[in-house]
Scaffold this motif. Structure first.
Motif: not given
Length: 347
Positions: A42-48, A127-135, A153-154, A316-320
Motif C-alpha cells: 500500500m505504501t508504494d506509489s508504483a507497483h511492479y 491500493l485499498n486493504s478492503g479490496n481484492t486484486y486480480r493479476l 495488508i493495511d 508491508a512494513h513500518v518502522q521506528k
C-alpha cells in the motif's frame, strides 16, 4: 516510489544434470514456463510485477541461453490488474506497461544472466486493504491466460506496529544473556499489532554506526540488519540476546587498527508483514530467506494457468527510527566476551 519489490532472481533457468549414459535424454524439447513474482504494498506509489520465462532446450546450453534476453522475456503479453470491492464488484482495471527497471532506478545484479534489459510490468494506483486484486497475464501469441489474486495488508501505523513502540521511553535492550536462574538463554519478546490481511511477520534491527579513526581523523558510516525469526500464526517475535552479540562480532570484526573505534547512538526497528500466500509458500518450502528475500522456489505457486509458477501476494512494513540503547546494554557490550574487543563506543 517508496521502495523496491525485490525480484525472484535465478528462476529464469532450469539446468539438468545427467550421467554419461548417451541414451538418457538430458533435456526435453523447448517449452516455455512462465515465472511470476510480485508483492503489492500500500505504501508504494508504483507497483511492479516481474514476469519471465524459465527455459530448457535440448539443443542449447542453459548457460548460453541465460545470457540472451529473448530466453527470459515474452514479447506478446497483455498484463492487467483488476480491483474488486468487498462485494465482488469490479471497480478498477489497471493496464500494466512493460518498463526497464534500469530506467526506474532498480539495476539488476550482475552474474551469469544478462543484465539488460531488466523488464517488469508497472502500474500506479492507490491500493485499498478492503479490496481484492486480480493479476491477469494474457499471452497473445499462444492465447494462454494466467491469473492470481491477493488482498493487500493495511499498512496504517494505527493498526500495524509493535506494542512496545507505544512506550514513552522505549529502548533497545539485549544486556542479559541468560535467564535469572542461568538455565536458559534469555529471549526478548516483541508483540505485533496485527494489521488486516497479514499472516506472517519479521522484525529487523538496523544497527547504524560510524567507524572513526582517532589518529587519521577519518570517519565512515555503516549499517547492518539483524533479523529475528519469523512469527507465523502468532503475534509475537522473539530475539535471543546472544544472537545479537554473535551478529555484532561477525559483522564488525576486531579492528585491525587500535585507533579505530565504532560509535553507536541508536538502532532502527523495521517490521515487515506478508500475506497468506507468502505464509503458505513459507510453510511448503521451509523458507528462511526472510520477507526481503528475492528468490522463490518451484515447489509452490499460487498462479493459476498452464505451465506457470510463482508468487503473487502482499507485503508491508513500518518502522521506528533512532531507538536508543538502554544503559545496561551499553555496559554489557563493553564487557561481553564477544564484543569487548570490537572497540564499540556509545554516544
Amino acid at each position: 516510489m517508496n521502495k523496491i519489490i525485490r525480484w525472484a532472481g535465478g528462476l529464469a533457468c532450469i539446468v539438468l544434470a545427467a550421467s554419461c549414459n548417451d541414451k538418457l535424454e538430458i533435456a526435453a524439447p523447448y517449452k516455455n514456463i512462465t515465472v511470476v513474482y510480485g508483492l503489492l504494498d500500500m505504501t508504494d506509489s508504483a507497483h511492479y510485477i516481474r514476469i519471465e520465462k524459465a527455459f530448457m532446450d535440448g539443443n542449447q546450453s542453459a548457460v548460453d541461453m541465460a545470457k540472451v534476453p529473448d530466453s527470459s522475456f515474452y514479447n506478446a503479453l497483455t498484463v492487467s490488474m483488476k480491483e474488486f470491492n468487498a462485494g465482488g464488484t469490479l471497480i478498477n482495471t489497471y493496464a500494466l506497461s512493460r518498463v526497464n527497471l534500469d530506467n526506474e532506478g532498480y539495476a539488476k545484479d550482475t552474474g551469469a544472466f544478462f543484465s539488460t534489459p531488466n523488464y517488469a510490468y508497472k502500474f500506479k494506483g492507490l491500493l485499498n486493504s478492503g479490496n481484492t486484486y486480480r493479476l491477469m497475464i494474457y499471452n497473445t501469441a499462444t492465447g494462454v491466460m494466467d491469473s492470481a489474486e491477493t488482498n493487500v495488508i493495511d499498512s496504517n501505523t494505527a493498526s500495524f506496529g509493535l506494542t512496545e513502540w507505544k512506550l514513552a521511553a522505549q529502548t533497545i535492550s539485549f544486556a542479559r544473556e541468560y535467564t535469572f536462574d542461568g538455565d536458559k538463554l534469555y529471549q526478548k519478546t516483541y508483540t505485533v499489532n496485527v494489521p488486516k490481511n497479514a499472516s506472517v511477520f519479521q522484525l529487523y534491527l538496523r544497527f547504524n554506526w560510524v567507524d572513526s579513526n582517532i589518529a587519521t581523523h577519518t570517519s565512515v558510516a555503516h549499517s547492518a540488519d539483524f533479523s529475528t525469526f519469523y512469527a507465523s500464526g502468532s503475534n509475537t517475535l522473539t530475539v535471543t540476546n546472544r544472537d545479537i552479540y554473535d551478529f555484532l562480532r561477525s559483522t564488525l570484526g576486531v579492528p585491525s587498527d587500535a585507533n579505530q573505534y565504532r560509535y553507536f547512538d541508536s538502532c532502527d526497528m523495521i517490521l515487515y508483514a506478508a500475506g497468506s500466500e507468502y505464509k503458505r509458500y513459507q510453510e511448503l518450502n521451509q523458507n528462511t530467506g526472510g520477507l526481503t528475500a528475492n528468490e522463490i522456489k518451484q515447489q509452490y505457486t499460487n498462479i493459476k494457468g498452464e505451465n506457470v509458477m510463482g508468487l503473487f501476494s502482499t507485503r508491508a512494513h513500518v518502522q521506528k527510527l533512532q531507538v536508543p540503547f538502554s544503559d545496561d546494554t551499553k555496559d554489557s557490550v563493553a564487557i561481553n566476551r564477544r564484543t569487548a574487543d570490537l572497540n564499540i563506543r556509545f554516544r
